[in-house]
Design a protein around this motif. Structure first.
Motif, short mmCIF file in Angstrom:
data_model
loop_
_atom_site.label_atom_id
_atom_site.label_comp_id
_atom_site.label_asym_id
_atom_site.label_seq_id
_atom_site.Cartn_x
_atom_site.Cartn_y
_atom_site.Cartn_z
N SER A 9 -3.96 -8.92 -3.67
CA SER A 9 -3.72 -7.67 -2.54
C SER A 9 -3.77 -8.60 -1.37
N ASP A 10 -2.55 -8.17 -0.63
CA ASP A 10 -2.61 -8.79 0.70
C ASP A 10 -2.19 -7.86 1.89
N HIS A 11 -2.14 -6.81 1.59
CA HIS A 11 -1.69 -5.76 2.71
C HIS A 11 -2.26 -4.27 2.21
N GLY A 12 -2.10 -3.41 3.19
CA GLY A 12 -2.54 -1.83 2.97
C GLY A 12 -1.28 -1.07 2.82
N TRP A 13 -1.58 0.17 2.40
CA TRP A 13 -0.56 0.93 2.17
C TRP A 13 0.04 1.44 3.88
N CYS A 50 -6.01 -0.27 2.93
CA CYS A 50 -5.62 -0.16 4.50
C CYS A 50 -5.43 -1.47 5.17
N ASP A 51 -4.37 -1.40 5.85
CA ASP A 51 -4.36 -2.84 6.99
C ASP A 51 -5.45 -2.85 7.96
N ARG A 73 -11.63 7.65 0.87
CA ARG A 73 -11.91 6.73 1.33
C ARG A 73 -10.69 5.65 1.81
N VAL A 74 -10.90 4.81 2.83
CA VAL A 74 -9.94 3.96 2.83
C VAL A 74 -10.87 2.48 2.38
#
Length: 248
Positions: free
Chosen positions: A107-111, A138-139, A157-158
């Motif tokens: 994983s390397d970025h948020g929604w 989340c970023d 949550r994030v």
């Protein structure tokens, strides 16, 4: 209260999968981690099963239910129908939804919450209806509008993506800048009524700085750095080291 520690077992599974043999045992290492004080276990089963296998999930669910009923199981993944069916069968306490392409290494970025809120809303509702807490990746520098959109999905949550912070392991000044970004986003999330988790490239060295930046942190999910330390110190001692680091 210090943030809870969930041990991500993907790196253990990846090592096991180098051979057609049952060791190192994902379940056995999970047992050691929980016995040493970890609050839960995390897995991210990908469609190609390149590390955690779908067959690991019932064993880990049974480990927690039978031996550590106070612990939590957290399953991460992109919400395909197959993934959703998998978590519904397993019934983890928490599901962390990530916007990964199946081919991504990690994983390397948020929604993008504003853009994909309509996609996430029914998924979140489906999981919560079945009694699972839902966290959304989340970023680290998400805007107030993005956080409001995250809240609008109904998530609980994030999980802050801490990769840029962890990537500054040799740059204290840069790490401080990244920590401030995380702190701002965490405050926005807290103000919106969202719990705050964090994960990616966290270590014994950088956890205290994260805790200072995000004092209301609920949980961290740690795999790569923790597993690397376990090769040197052993899993039980490593879990205790990480728990001490979470004291700030």
């Amino acid at each position: 209260m210090p943030a809870k520690l969930s041990v991500n077992l993907n790196a253990v599974a990846m090592l096991r999968n180098r051979r057609d043999l049952p060791w190192p045992s994902v379940t056995a290492l999970g047992r050691i981690a929980l016995a040493a004080g970890a609050h839960g276990l995390t897995v991210h089963p990908r469609p190609d099963q390149r590390h955690i296998r779908f067959s690991d999930l019932p064993d880990l669910r049974a480990l927690i239910d039978d031996e550590f009923p106070q612990a939590e199981f957290n399953i991460e993944g992109y919400p395909t129908e197959d993934f959703l069916a998998l978590v519904e069968r397993t019934q983890p306490e928490q599901v962390t939804l990530v916007p990964d392409d199946p081919a991504q290494a990690t994983s390397d970025h948020g929604w993008p919450f504003e853009r994909q809120g309509n996609f996430l809303r029914p998924v979140v509702a489906r999981l919560k209806k079945r009694g699972m807490r839902v966290s959304l990746f989340c970023d680290p520098d998400a805007s107030e509008r993005e956080i409001e959109a995250a809240r609008g999905t109904g998530a609980d949550r994030v999980e802050l993506y801490t990769g840029p912070y962890g990537g500054r392991h040799d740059d204290p000044a840069g790490a401080e800048i990244e920590a401030r970004k995380l702190g701002i986003t965490a405050r926005l999330a807290d103000d919106a009524g969202l719990g705050v988790n964090a994960g990616h490239d966290l270590t014994v060295v950088n956890l205290p700085g994260l805790v200072r930046a995000v004092p209301h942190l609920a949980e961290v999910s740690i795999g790569h750095g923790l597993t690397a330390d376990a090769l040197e110190h052993g899993m039980a001692a490593t879990v205790k080291r990480f728990l001490a680091a979470l004291q700030g």
